[in-house]
Scaffold this motif. Structure first.
Motif, PDB file in Angstrom:
ATOM      1  N   PRO A 224      -1.339  -5.163  -5.968  1.00  0.00           N
ATOM      2  CA  PRO A 224      -0.253  -5.362  -6.941  1.00  0.00           C
ATOM      3  C   PRO A 224      -0.627  -6.469  -7.920  1.00  0.00           C
ATOM      4  O   PRO A 224      -1.453  -7.340  -7.599  1.00  0.00           O
TER       5      PRO A 224
ATOM      6  N   LEU B 194      -6.418   0.779  -2.077  1.00  0.00           N
ATOM      7  CA  LEU B 194      -5.245   1.147  -2.888  1.00  0.00           C
ATOM      8  C   LEU B 194      -5.057   0.157  -4.048  1.00  0.00           C
ATOM      9  O   LEU B 194      -3.979   0.092  -4.627  1.00  0.00           O
ATOM     10  N   MET B 195      -6.086  -0.598  -4.341  1.00  0.00           N
ATOM     11  CA  MET B 195      -6.016  -1.679  -5.348  1.00  0.00           C
ATOM     12  C   MET B 195      -4.987  -2.720  -4.900  1.00  0.00           C
ATOM     13  O   MET B 195      -4.558  -2.697  -3.753  1.00  0.00           O
TER      14      MET B 195
ATOM     15  N   LYS C 273       6.236  -1.927  -7.408  1.00  0.00           N
ATOM     16  CA  LYS C 273       5.606  -1.018  -8.370  1.00  0.00           C
ATOM     17  C   LYS C 273       4.342  -0.431  -7.730  1.00  0.00           C
ATOM     18  O   LYS C 273       4.105   0.770  -7.768  1.00  0.00           O
ATOM     19  N   TRP C 274       3.557  -1.322  -7.126  1.00  0.00           N
ATOM     20  CA  TRP C 274       2.333  -0.902  -6.430  1.00  0.00           C
ATOM     21  C   TRP C 274       2.672   0.079  -5.309  1.00  0.00           C
ATOM     22  O   TRP C 274       2.020   1.130  -5.154  1.00  0.00           O
ATOM     23  N   HIS C 275       3.692  -0.243  -4.553  1.00  0.00           N
ATOM     24  CA  HIS C 275       4.115   0.610  -3.428  1.00  0.00           C
ATOM     25  C   HIS C 275       4.508   2.001  -3.934  1.00  0.00           C
ATOM     26  O   HIS C 275       4.079   3.015  -3.372  1.00  0.00           O
TER      27      HIS C 275
ATOM     28  N   HIS D 114       1.627   4.195  -4.963  1.00  0.00           N
ATOM     29  CA  HIS D 114       0.768   4.678  -3.867  1.00  0.00           C
ATOM     30  C   HIS D 114       1.617   5.120  -2.679  1.00  0.00           C
ATOM     31  O   HIS D 114       1.197   4.988  -1.525  1.00  0.00           O
TER      32      HIS D 114
ATOM     33  N   TYR E  75      -3.634  -5.176   1.479  1.00  0.00           N
ATOM     34  CA  TYR E  75      -3.172  -4.043   0.664  1.00  0.00           C
ATOM     35  C   TYR E  75      -3.990  -2.769   0.878  1.00  0.00           C
ATOM     36  O   TYR E  75      -3.976  -1.881   0.039  1.00  0.00           O
TER      37      TYR E  75
ATOM     38  N   LEU F 219      -4.314   3.497   5.005  1.00  0.00           N
ATOM     39  CA  LEU F 219      -4.763   3.950   6.311  1.00  0.00           C
ATOM     40  C   LEU F 219      -6.284   4.118   6.273  1.00  0.00           C
ATOM     41  O   LEU F 219      -6.841   4.520   5.249  1.00  0.00           O
TER      42      LEU F 219
ATOM     43  N   GLU G  95      -8.418   2.544   3.329  1.00  0.00           N
ATOM     44  CA  GLU G  95      -8.485   3.132   1.993  1.00  0.00           C
ATOM     45  C   GLU G  95      -8.122   2.083   0.944  1.00  0.00           C
ATOM     46  O   GLU G  95      -7.140   1.338   1.100  1.00  0.00           O
TER      47      GLU G  95
ATOM     48  N   PRO H 197       6.278  -6.620  -8.805  1.00  0.00           N
ATOM     49  CA  PRO H 197       5.019  -5.877  -8.896  1.00  0.00           C
ATOM     50  C   PRO H 197       4.601  -5.249  -7.575  1.00  0.00           C
ATOM     51  O   PRO H 197       3.939  -4.216  -7.559  1.00  0.00           O
ATOM     52  N   VAL H 198       5.021  -5.868  -6.466  1.00  0.00           N
ATOM     53  CA  VAL H 198       4.623  -5.302  -5.171  1.00  0.00           C
ATOM     54  C   VAL H 198       5.283  -3.946  -4.958  1.00  0.00           C
ATOM     55  O   VAL H 198       4.664  -3.036  -4.395  1.00  0.00           O
TER      56      VAL H 198
ATOM     57  N   TRP I 219       0.166  -6.860   8.887  1.00  0.00           N
ATOM     58  CA  TRP I 219       0.135  -5.741   7.929  1.00  0.00           C
ATOM     59  C   TRP I 219       0.585  -4.448   8.586  1.00  0.00           C
ATOM     60  O   TRP I 219       0.959  -3.500   7.901  1.00  0.00           O
ATOM     61  N   ASP I 220       0.575  -4.381   9.932  1.00  0.00           N
ATOM     62  CA  ASP I 220       1.193  -3.238  10.621  1.00  0.00           C
ATOM     63  C   ASP I 220       2.721  -3.362  10.583  1.00  0.00           C
ATOM     64  O   ASP I 220       3.437  -2.383  10.751  1.00  0.00           O
TER      65      ASP I 220
ATOM     66  N   GLN J 112       0.372   7.035   0.420  1.00  0.00           N
ATOM     67  CA  GLN J 112      -0.579   6.283   1.254  1.00  0.00           C
ATOM     68  C   GLN J 112       0.075   5.078   1.943  1.00  0.00           C
ATOM     69  O   GLN J 112      -0.196   4.817   3.116  1.00  0.00           O
TER      70      GLN J 112
ATOM     71  N   LYS K  66       2.255   6.219   4.800  1.00  0.00           N
ATOM     72  CA  LYS K  66       1.408   6.641   5.928  1.00  0.00           C
ATOM     73  C   LYS K  66       0.853   5.423   6.658  1.00  0.00           C
ATOM     74  O   LYS K  66       0.852   5.356   7.878  1.00  0.00           O
ATOM     75  N   ARG K  67       0.387   4.426   5.865  1.00  0.00           N
ATOM     76  CA  ARG K  67      -0.190   3.212   6.454  1.00  0.00           C
ATOM     77  C   ARG K  67       0.816   2.517   7.377  1.00  0.00           C
ATOM     78  O   ARG K  67       0.462   1.941   8.396  1.00  0.00           O
ATOM     79  N   LEU K  68       2.108   2.593   6.986  1.00  0.00           N
ATOM     80  CA  LEU K  68       3.125   1.858   7.741  1.00  0.00           C
ATOM     81  C   LEU K  68       3.799   2.712   8.816  1.00  0.00           C
ATOM     82  O   LEU K  68       4.794   2.296   9.414  1.00  0.00           O
TER      83      LEU K  68
END
Lengths: 231, 356
Positions: B347, B344-345, A146-148, A151, B336, B339, B342, A143-144, B308-309, A154, A157-159
């Motif tokens: 999983p 993102l809900m 799937k979530w990735h 999105h 979760y 940036l 935000e 599921p992680v 998380w980074d 985003q 970009k976050r990483l």
């Protein structure tokens, strides 16, 4: 093409991996595939050593040569510096060139594998790419993931990735001129011809099996009979 | 084998690793599944350690996965490799550093095959000229990116904010190291410590305060097997090999696993989830799995980066048990977020393996 041993000897991997085998079975003992599948790399090397075209042709048409995971653990352990994994790579190459790969369930997987991997390389410059990694075909990614994937702009970009961006960085868009060079390499070195060979032989086999091209490819990708496994 | 014997083997398989000026090429799988690890590699090497690690956007896959799935001929993959070397040459570098173990094996195989069969190298040079009008020098040094972190492990140790030590007990954390098969099984002299006792990850673990666990299936493949994963019908092979490793390491109660291969951390992480969902069995403490890390993720934790980074939210097996043991502070609510925080809900949660 009937003298299969001579054909194998033209393959550098075969020349590297095929020396005098003493039949000790160390390769089979260490082999991850031999524990899981009805598979014995020692017997494959012994068969090839006979130089018997009929026996080698039977190998080329069999599921057996497709069981190896190419981890190359056998290369480390062989006391005679053989590489059964390298012999397998040469046998697979010959099975594709002769079209015999369509005669086995595991060999037929070459079509979906070719489309997935060479498609990613030629279209994106990567062997694996998010847009073609379908979660429904990879539920084990969890599921992680799937979530990735849902999105991905985003999360990338976050990483700190440069997903589809210009310049260097993680999952950057590879410039078109680089993709053009890779296509030219495929054309010059037989990569493009290989794709056509696989598609033509698979199309013929699909017709023989009474399947559409799509049904054949899907079946090759996901169907697994129970004949392959050690009981 | 007695410890001194292992040390002797390690000393026989030391490789020369230049201290600076590396040409870096990325990994297909790592960019997809562990994007922050590669970003962290350049962050640590360039910004923390001040090294010259150069990347060009024009490099591509080495084709290694397609080659080991038997979908492209040897001449094709070797000419792609030759193009990568040409880009290195044009950029003025001679030390070549791939991020991927399959690539590392692919480059090693190419160079060794050319050494033995010079006529093949000549053919590939001709192919490359025909296709791309490029020429190349072979790298003077070839090192995997984990070799470089190994080489600089004491410099990282000097800057450590956290160590691989249980903050409650003061004991070293018990770490399983898993080396990708193509790191040194084909060419033992190309890897630090050879094929039987590779030291590349063990050296990092020891420098950063942990204790390396020896267990029976330590050198067994994770089960990737190329076509054994990429064809859906074959994935039982992949799962079974991971299962074998976890059954073997379970009695030794590891706190974490460190890996240097792109596929291995993915499979060791995700198949734990699948085993739990299918059978209810978990291998960590209290219903958790054993967390699996890349060497950049561990290096990042040691250096004090935010988990998380480092991309640890993309793991399916929860990493929090190790973070707590190391004394790493983290914000569970930020796990979760995108940036700029935000939303993102989240999983979905698995049914059997405990997640945070």
């Amino acid at each position: 093409m009937t003298n299969y041993f001579d054909e194998l000897m033209k393959d550098y991997r075969f020349r590297e991996g095929f020396h005098t085998c003493i039949n000790c079975g160390t390769c089979t003992a260490i082999c991850p595939a031999a524990e899981f599948y009805c598979y014995d790399p020692r017997k494959i090397v012994t068969t090839v050593e006979t130089r018997d075209d009929e026996k080698i042709e039977a190998l080329l048409k069999s599921d057996t040569i497709w069981y190896c995971g190419e981890c190359m653990s056998c290369v480390t352990r062989c006391p005679r510096k053989n590489g059964p994994g390298l012999v397998i790579m040469a046998l697979r190459d010959l099975s594709i060139r002769t079209g015999f790969f369509t005669e086995s369930e595991k060999g037929r997987q070459i079509l979906p594998l070719t489309h997935a991997l060479t498609g990613n390389i030629l279209n994106y410059g990567y062997c694996v790419y998010p847009e073609t990694f379908k979660w429904d075909d990879h539920k084990e990614s969890g599921p992680v993931f799937k979530w990735h994937l849902e999105h991905i702009e985003q999360t990338m970009k976050r990483l700190g990735a440069n997903y589809k961006g210009k310049g260097p960085g993680v999952l950057r868009k590879i410039p078109q001129e680089s993709l053009d060079e890779i296509k030219a390499i495929f054309d010059v070195t037989g990569g493009t011809e290989r794709i056509k060979q696989v598609e033509a032989a698979s199309k013929k086999k699909a017709k023989e099996m009474g399947l559409t091209d799509e049904e054949y490819e899907r079946r090759a990708f996901e169907y697994c009979s129970d004949k392959h496994f050690n009981k | 084998m007695i410890y001194e014997g292992k040390q002797k083997i390690w000393s026989d398989y030391q490789k020369e690793i230049p201290d600076d000026h590396w040409y870096y090429v990325r990994s297909c799988i790592r960019q997809n599944f562990f994007p922050a690890s590669e970003r962290m590699f350049t962050e640590i090497t360039q910004k923390v350690l001040g090294k010259d690690v150069y990347e060009t956007p024009y490099h591509t896959t080495c084709g290694g996965i397609a080659y080991h799935c038997d979908t492209i001929p040897q001449e094709t993959v070797m000419t792609i490799v030759a193009r990568q070397f040409a880009l290195m040459t044009e950029a003025g570098y001679e030390n070549y550093c791939p991020s991927c173990i399959t690539s590392f094996g692919n480059y090693a195989e190419t160079l060794e095959t050319w050494r033995e069969f010079p006529e093949l190298e000549a053919k590939i040079r001709e192919n490359l000229w025909k296709a791309c009008k490029r020429e190349f020098n072979k790298p003077k040094y070839l090192a995997h990116s984990s070799d470089l972190i190994y080489h600089w492990r004491e410099e990282i140790r000097k800057r450590a904010k956290h160590l691989l030590i249980n903050q409650e007990t003061g004991e070293p954390l018990r770490i399983v190291e898993h080396i990708g098969c193509h790191y040194s099984k084909m060419f033992p002299h190309k890897g630090v410590g050879g094929a039987e006792y590779p030291y590349v990850l063990a050296g990092m673990v020891e420098s950063w305060g942990g204790q390396v666990i020896d267990y029976p299936e330590r050198r067994h493949c994770c089960g990737y097997g190329f076509r054994q994963y990429h064809a859906k019908a074959n994935r039982g092979y992949s799962l079974s090999n991971t299962h074998k490793k976890f059954e073997s390491m379970e009695p030794y109660k590891p706190d974490a696993i460190i890996t240097n291969c792109p596929g291995c951390p993915y499979f060791l992480d995700r198949w734990q989830y699948v085993i739990a969902e299918q059978t209810g069995k978990t291998y960590g403490e209290n219903g958790y799995g054993i967390p699996v890390f890349t060497y950049e993720e561990i290096a990042g934790l040691v250096l004090g980066y935010d988990p998380w980074d480092l991309g640890l939210q993309l793991h399916q097996v929860a990493v929090e048990p190790l973070l707590k043991k190391m004394g790493v502070e983290y914000d569970p609510k930020a796990k979760y977020l995108g940036l700029n925080k935000e939303d993102l809900m989240r999983p979905e949660m698995p049914n059997s393996i405990k997640c945070c």
